[in-house]
Scaffold this motif. Structure first.
Motif, PDB file in Angstrom:
ATOM      1  N   TRP A  37      41.026  51.437  47.799  1.00  0.00           N
ATOM      2  CA  TRP A  37      41.413  51.456  49.207  1.00  0.00           C
ATOM      3  C   TRP A  37      40.516  52.421  49.954  1.00  0.00           C
ATOM      4  O   TRP A  37      40.255  53.526  49.499  1.00  0.00           O
ATOM      5  CB  TRP A  37      42.838  51.945  49.374  1.00  0.00           C
ATOM      6  CG  TRP A  37      43.903  50.978  49.030  1.00  0.00           C
ATOM      7  CD1 TRP A  37      43.769  49.753  48.445  1.00  0.00           C
ATOM      8  CD2 TRP A  37      45.294  51.168  49.236  1.00  0.00           C
ATOM      9  NE1 TRP A  37      44.988  49.185  48.281  1.00  0.00           N
ATOM     10  CE2 TRP A  37      45.947  50.026  48.757  1.00  0.00           C
ATOM     11  CE3 TRP A  37      46.047  52.194  49.775  1.00  0.00           C
ATOM     12  CZ2 TRP A  37      47.324  49.891  48.803  1.00  0.00           C
ATOM     13  CZ3 TRP A  37      47.409  52.057  49.822  1.00  0.00           C
ATOM     14  CH2 TRP A  37      48.042  50.903  49.355  1.00  0.00           C
ATOM     15  N   VAL A 147      42.923  49.796  56.676  1.00  0.00           N
ATOM     16  CA  VAL A 147      42.683  49.983  55.247  1.00  0.00           C
ATOM     17  C   VAL A 147      41.912  48.767  54.747  1.00  0.00           C
ATOM     18  O   VAL A 147      42.332  47.626  54.973  1.00  0.00           O
ATOM     19  CB  VAL A 147      44.010  50.124  54.448  1.00  0.00           C
ATOM     20  CG1 VAL A 147      43.717  50.475  52.997  1.00  0.00           C
ATOM     21  CG2 VAL A 147      44.928  51.153  55.076  1.00  0.00           C
ATOM     22  N   SER A 149      39.570  46.975  51.387  1.00  0.00           N
ATOM     23  CA  SER A 149      39.397  46.966  49.937  1.00  0.00           C
ATOM     24  C   SER A 149      38.334  45.946  49.563  1.00  0.00           C
ATOM     25  O   SER A 149      38.260  44.881  50.186  1.00  0.00           O
ATOM     26  CB  SER A 149      40.723  46.602  49.259  1.00  0.00           C
ATOM     27  OG  SER A 149      40.537  46.425  47.873  1.00  0.00           O
TER      28      SER A 149
END
Length: 181
Positions: A37, A147, A149
């Motif tokens: 993350w 966020v 990823s």
């Protein structure tokens, strides 16, 4: 996913003396649970309708980028959801009306065509999943937790619900600091 220590986060946010300390506490907790993350927090200036500051934690310290990202440069779906909700039914979108009605969660995940427009708000990494969570003071947008990823479909419903709880605490802490309490 490792469960976030919500009580610890709430306590640390409550005792943070200023906006930057709140941001630092929040990002410190969001980074360690998942090594993949990469969270940022972007502040919004409603008077100019721009995102103007983006923070991230890098190597254990808080880094800040000053930007000027007008809302007109963001995806229309993002803007209708968080900034100009009255425009919900004004304008065409690739999604069906039913999809719009059932997507009432306080989050936003850009599709692959919208990703480049959201990029200035994200950490400078190659990502395949992105989740945006608004920070609000009542109806006023204060900022955005973003966020990302490198994993595709990294943000399950359970992850999103847990991050939404953190979003609520961060919204309250940030609003109090901006008002000078």
């Amino acid at each position: 996913m490792t469960r976030l220590p919500l009580r610890d986060i709430a306590e640390r946010l409550a005792f943070a003396p200023d906006v930057e300390s709140c941001v630092d506490v929040l990002l410190a907790y969001l980074r360690p649970p998942q090594a993949d993350w990469y969270p940022t927090l972007a502040l919004y200036d409603a008077s100019r309708e721009v995102f103007h500051r983006v923070w991230q934690r890098e190597r254990g310290r808080l880094d800040r980028r000053d930007i000027v990202l007008p809302v007109d440069h963001l995806p229309a779906r993002f803007v209708r959801k968080f900034i100009r909700p009255s425009a919900f039914f004004n304008g065409s979108d690739r999604r069906s009306l039913l999809a719009k009605l059932f997507q009432n969660s306080p989050t936003y995940e850009p599709d692959r065509f919208e990703g480049p427009q959201v990029q200035p708000l994200t950490a400078p990494v190659i990502w395949h999943s992105c989740l945006c969570l608004p920070l609000n003071d009542h109806d006023r947008l204060l900022g955005m937790i973003v966020v990302v990823s490198p994993k595709a479909r990294a943000f399950t419903r359970a992850v999103t619900e847990e991050l939404s709880a953190v979003r609520g605490m961060a919204s309250l802490a940030l609003a109090r600091r901006q008002r000078g309490h």
